[in-house]
Write a protein that holds these residues in place. Sequence first.
Motif, PDB file in Angstrom:
ATOM      1  N   TRP A 215       0.851  -1.175   0.000  1.00  0.00           N
ATOM      2  CA  TRP A 215       0.000   0.000   0.000  1.00  0.00           C
ATOM      3  C   TRP A 215       0.896   1.237   0.000  1.00  0.00           C
ATOM      4  N   HIS A 216       0.622   2.175  -0.877  1.00  0.00           N
ATOM      5  CA  HIS A 216       1.407   3.399  -0.981  1.00  0.00           C
ATOM      6  C   HIS A 216       0.541   4.579  -0.593  1.00  0.00           C
ATOM      7  N   ASN A 217       0.966   5.297   0.446  1.00  0.00           N
ATOM      8  CA  ASN A 217       0.199   6.450   0.913  1.00  0.00           C
ATOM      9  C   ASN A 217       0.392   7.625  -0.038  1.00  0.00           C
ATOM     10  N   THR A 218      -0.702   8.207  -0.474  1.00  0.00           N
ATOM     11  CA  THR A 218      -0.634   9.352  -1.390  1.00  0.00           C
ATOM     12  C   THR A 218      -0.723  10.683  -0.657  1.00  0.00           C
ATOM     13  N   ALA A 219      -0.867  10.653   0.664  1.00  0.00           N
ATOM     14  CA  ALA A 219      -0.997  11.880   1.454  1.00  0.00           C
ATOM     15  C   ALA A 219       0.206  12.034   2.369  1.00  0.00           C
ATOM     16  N   GLY A 220       0.317  13.216   2.977  1.00  0.00           N
ATOM     17  CA  GLY A 220       1.435  13.515   3.867  1.00  0.00           C
ATOM     18  C   GLY A 220       2.211  14.718   3.366  1.00  0.00           C
ATOM     19  N   ASN A 221       2.853  15.444   4.269  1.00  0.00           N
ATOM     20  CA  ASN A 221       3.535  16.671   3.883  1.00  0.00           C
ATOM     21  C   ASN A 221       4.621  17.027   4.890  1.00  0.00           C
ATOM     22  N   ALA A 222       5.469  17.975   4.509  1.00  0.00           N
ATOM     23  CA  ALA A 222       6.619  18.360   5.339  1.00  0.00           C
ATOM     24  C   ALA A 222       6.224  19.055   6.632  1.00  0.00           C
TER      25      ALA A 222
ATOM     26  N   ALA B  83      -6.017   3.923   8.880  1.00  0.00           N
ATOM     27  CA  ALA B  83      -5.439   4.772   9.924  1.00  0.00           C
ATOM     28  C   ALA B  83      -4.269   5.585   9.376  1.00  0.00           C
ATOM     29  N   VAL B  84      -3.433   4.949   8.579  1.00  0.00           N
ATOM     30  CA  VAL B  84      -2.283   5.639   7.986  1.00  0.00           C
ATOM     31  C   VAL B  84      -2.746   6.777   7.078  1.00  0.00           C
ATOM     32  N   TYR B  85      -3.741   6.487   6.241  1.00  0.00           N
ATOM     33  CA  TYR B  85      -4.186   7.513   5.307  1.00  0.00           C
ATOM     34  C   TYR B  85      -4.886   8.667   6.026  1.00  0.00           C
ATOM     35  N   LEU B  86      -5.747   8.355   6.984  1.00  0.00           N
ATOM     36  CA  LEU B  86      -6.473   9.421   7.680  1.00  0.00           C
ATOM     37  C   LEU B  86      -5.514  10.336   8.430  1.00  0.00           C
ATOM     38  N   HIS B  87      -4.510   9.765   9.071  1.00  0.00           N
ATOM     39  CA  HIS B  87      -3.495  10.541   9.768  1.00  0.00           C
ATOM     40  C   HIS B  87      -2.871  11.573   8.822  1.00  0.00           C
ATOM     41  N   SER B  88      -2.491  11.137   7.627  1.00  0.00           N
ATOM     42  CA  SER B  88      -1.868  12.041   6.660  1.00  0.00           C
ATOM     43  C   SER B  88      -2.873  12.990   6.021  1.00  0.00           C
ATOM     44  N   LYS B  89      -4.085  12.521   5.787  1.00  0.00           N
ATOM     45  CA  LYS B  89      -5.133  13.366   5.206  1.00  0.00           C
ATOM     46  C   LYS B  89      -5.428  14.559   6.118  1.00  0.00           C
ATOM     47  N   ILE B  90      -5.564  14.294   7.404  1.00  0.00           N
ATOM     48  CA  ILE B  90      -5.785  15.391   8.358  1.00  0.00           C
ATOM     49  C   ILE B  90      -4.591  16.341   8.330  1.00  0.00           C
ATOM     50  N   GLY B  91      -3.392  15.756   8.315  1.00  0.00           N
ATOM     51  CA  GLY B  91      -2.189  16.579   8.260  1.00  0.00           C
ATOM     52  C   GLY B  91      -2.131  17.459   7.028  1.00  0.00           C
TER      53      GLY B  91
END
Length: 281
Positions: free
Chosen positions: A200-207, A239-247
């Motif tokens: 699975w590759h997360n498409t969300a997340g940022n610096a 859980a991984v995606y939601l964490h990054s989506k909120i971020g």
Amino acid sequence: MNQLTEDILTKVITRRPENSHKGTFGRAALIGGNNQYGGAIIMSAEACVNAGAGLTTVVTSEKNHAPLHARLPEAMVIDYSDTELLVDLLKSMDVILIGPGLGLSVTVLSILKKILQVQLEHQWLIIDGSAITLFASHRLPLKYPEKVVFTPHQKEWQRLSGLEIDQQTTENNQEKQKELQAMIVLKSHRTEIYDGHQIWHNTAGNAAMATGGTGDTLAGMIAGFIAQFGGSSETIAAAVYLHSKIGDDLAEEHYVVLPTTISQEISRYMKKYAQQERTKK
């Protein structure tokens, strides 16, 4: 390779049944936080509670009990030096998280060994932070690797897998995951999840999320999701995606996204995606 998108959230996050109680949504034990790093396990607990775990118990140094109760009265707490009470507590848990702020002392090594010994077949075990380093350094065995999730950043994955960071290709990571037989949540600017069958590759997340405590918060979210939605690669991926989506959403207005701010938003986002799931049905 599966690209993680919002679809995973409407698939995993469901509306809560009317006839339910706190036991309906699972029991989570979070073990970590020595005298120096108590904030790590408190951030994990805040994420776990806000992600919806029915009962969350923190097992930490006595020094952290008062700050935890002041910050998060919804969580229960016991001293991690009380081995007898810890073993008794774990019998009723659905998911166990060990590692955030735990440190590398002889005492915490004995706690990790005990956890690995007493894990029950139905329980999911999340190994994070310094517990990964201890596990790798002492080559500890796993009773139920198919129910274990490691959540390393790239340096911790180097210790666990033996792969230098420049060798951590998709193919090499997948090979090492098969040797361990446990699920790997490899944290980076684009987190990847290896479950033995697919990637699975997360498409969300940022610096903006690159600050202390972000990984502790993610570990707590994973524990909260497993407690109520059951253990599966899809649950962990959500859980991984939601964490990054909120971020990502917070980063539109914030230069730095604090982990505790992410935790404050979890429940509101979950409500939105649970409603979308009901609409689709």
